[in-house]
Design a protein around this motif. Structure first.
Motif, PDB file in Angstrom:
ATOM      1  N   ARG A 267       0.853  -1.195   0.000  1.00 25.62           N
ATOM      2  CA  ARG A 267       0.000   0.000   0.000  1.00 25.62           C
ATOM      3  C   ARG A 267       0.888   1.244   0.000  1.00 25.62           C
ATOM      4  O   ARG A 267       0.804   2.060   0.921  1.00 25.62           O
ATOM      5  CB  ARG A 267      -0.880   0.023   1.263  1.00 25.62           C
TER       6      ARG A 267
ATOM      7  N   MET B  75      -1.633   4.064  -3.235  1.00 24.52           N
ATOM      8  CA  MET B  75      -2.904   3.495  -2.743  1.00 24.52           C
ATOM      9  C   MET B  75      -3.153   3.894  -1.306  1.00 24.52           C
ATOM     10  O   MET B  75      -2.218   3.901  -0.505  1.00 24.52           O
ATOM     11  CB  MET B  75      -2.829   1.961  -2.761  1.00 24.52           C
TER      12      MET B  75
ATOM     13  N   GLU C 237      -4.349   3.300   2.589  1.00 22.47           N
ATOM     14  CA  GLU C 237      -4.094   2.150   3.467  1.00 22.47           C
ATOM     15  C   GLU C 237      -5.176   1.084   3.348  1.00 22.47           C
ATOM     16  O   GLU C 237      -4.909  -0.119   3.349  1.00 22.47           O
ATOM     17  CB  GLU C 237      -3.983   2.638   4.914  1.00 22.47           C
TER      18      GLU C 237
ATOM     19  N   GLY D 151      -6.835   0.352   0.859  1.00 26.07           N
ATOM     20  CA  GLY D 151      -6.936  -0.169  -0.506  1.00 26.07           C
ATOM     21  C   GLY D 151      -7.869   0.694  -1.340  1.00 26.07           C
ATOM     22  O   GLY D 151      -8.476   1.644  -0.834  1.00 26.07           O
TER      23      GLY D 151
END
Ligand code: SAM
Ligand code: SF4
Length: 300
Positions: free
Chosen positions: A27, A32, A34, A36
C-alpha cells in the motif's frame, strides 16, 4: 487498414502496458490508500484468454513491446500462464513489480527469456521502506533484486523521490550502482487522485543533479545518450557497474515522444496516465465485435 498505430501528431504507438490486476500486496502511500482502492469485481477483470486475445490484436497492429504492470502483476494467480503465452508473441516482454514475490516466478521468467525486470524500491532503509509501503518486506525485495542480478537479469530499480521522505537517499542509491549492474531510476512524484500530492513534495531533477555534482567530480559524471522514446535522462558514474537516470514526468514531461498505450485490468484503453477518458475494449471484445476501430479511433 494500416498495420501501425499512428496518432494525429505522427507518433507511432508500439508499446503496450497491460495492467494485469488492480490489486496489490503493498500500500505505497503515494499510490494506494491504506484501506486499498475500490477494486473491480473479478468478472470485470480481463481473463487470461482475453489478455492474450487482445494483446494479439495489438501485436498485429505493430505493437512490439509489452510491459506487464498493475497493481502488482505477481498478485494475479495465473500470471505464469500469461507470461508463458505472451512470451510466444514477437514482442519484447517486460514486467514491473514491487519484487516481494519475485523468487516464486524466477523459473518461469528464465524459461521464457523474460530478462528485463523493473523493481520498485523507494528506500534503502527498512524502517522508511515500511513507512512508505506500509509493510515490513524490505529484506524480501532486496534479496530478490540480488537474486535477479545473480541470475543474469537486467534490473531497473524505480525510486519515487519525495521531498522530506527519501530525497536524502539519492546518493546512496547511486553508490549502490558501484558494484552492482543496476539501473536506478529516480521518478518524480506524480499527482494521482487522493495521493496527498503537493508541489513541495516534488524533488526537481536539477536539484538532484546538483547533489550528484557536489558528491562526484565533473569528469566522473557521464551522460549516457538516450534512445528514441526514452522517458529518462541517463547517467553513470565512471567505472561504476550500474547506471542511474531521472524520469521527470512532472517538471519536464516527455509527451512529445510518448509511444505508450495503456490497457487497464478491466480492459479499458487509456491514452495517458493522466487521461480522464478511457475506451472500453473489453465490453466490445466480449460481444465478439471487432475492437480495432475502437483502438484506431482512440489512438488517433
Ligand atoms: N506494483 C508494481 C510496482 O510497484 O512496481 C507495478 C505497478 S506500480 C503502479 C508501477 C510504478 O508506478 C512503480 O514504479 C511505482 O513506484 C510508480 N508509481 C506509482 N504511483 C506513483 C506516483 N504517484 N508518482 C510516481 N510514480 C508512481
Ligand atoms: Fe502496489 Fe506498486 Fe502501487 Fe506500491 S506502487 S501500492 S507496490 S501497485
Amino acid at each position: 487498414m494500416q498495420n501501425e498505430l499512428i496518432d494525429s501528431f505522427g507518433r507511432k504507438h508500439d508499446y503496450l502496458r497491460i495492467s494485469l490486476t488492480d490489486r496489490c500486496n503493498l500500500r505505497c502511500f503515494y499510490c494506494m490508500p491504506e484501506e486499498g482502492i475500490d477494486i473491480c469485481n473479478k468478472s470485470e477483470i480481463m481473463t487470461f484468454e482475453e489478455i492474450i486475445g487482445i494483446s494479439k490484436i495489438f501485436v498485429s497492429k505493430g505493437v512490439n513491446k509489452i510491459r506487464l504492470t498493475g497493481g502488482e502483476p505477481f498478485y494475479r494467480r495465473d500470471v505464469n500462464l500469461i507470461l508463458e503465452e505472451l512470451a510466444k508473441l514477437p514482442v519484447d516482454l517486460r514486467i514491473t513489480t514491487n519484487g516481494v514475490n519475485l523468487h516464486k516466478h524466477i523459473a518461469v521468467l528464465k524459461e521464457n527469456n523474460i530478462k528485463k525486470i523493473n523493481v520498485s524500491l523507494d528506500s534503502l532503509n527498512p524502517d522508511k521502506f515500511k513507512t512508505i509501503t506500509r509493510f515490513s518486506v524490505f529484506n524480501k525485495v532486496i534479496d530478490n533484486i540480488n537474486l535477479l542480478l545473480n541470475e543474469g537479469f537486467e534490473v531497473k530499480v524505480n525510486m519515487v523521490v519525495m521531498n522530506g521522505i527519501n530525497d536524502n537517499e539519492v546518493i546512496d542509491f547511486i553508490e549502490w550502482t558501484q558494484h552492482k549492474p543496476l539501473h536506478v531510476r529516480f521518478i518524480e512524484f506524480m499527482p494521482f487522485n487522493g495521493n496527498k500530492w503537493e508541489w513541495k513534495k516534488i524533488v526537481p531533477y536539477k536539484k538532484m543533479m546538483k547533489e550528484v555534482e557536489n558528491k562526484f567530480s565533473l569528469e566522473q559524471v557521464v551522460r549516457i545518450s538516450d534512445r528514441p522514446n526514452d522517458t529518462s535522462v541517463n547517467y553513470k558514474i565512471k567505472n561504476f557497474e550500474g547506471t542511474f537516470a531521472f524520469i521527470n514526468s512532472v517538471t519536464q514531461p516527455f509527451c512529445g515522444t510518448c509511444n505508450r498505450i495503456r490497457l487497464t485490468a478491466d480492459g479499458k484503453l487509456k491514452n495517458c496516465l493522466f487521461s480522464s477518458t478511457e475506451s472500453d475494449l473489453l465490453t466490445a471484445y466480449r460481444k465478439g465485435k471487432d475492437i480495432y476501430p475502437v483502438i484506431e479511433h482512440s489512438i488517433g
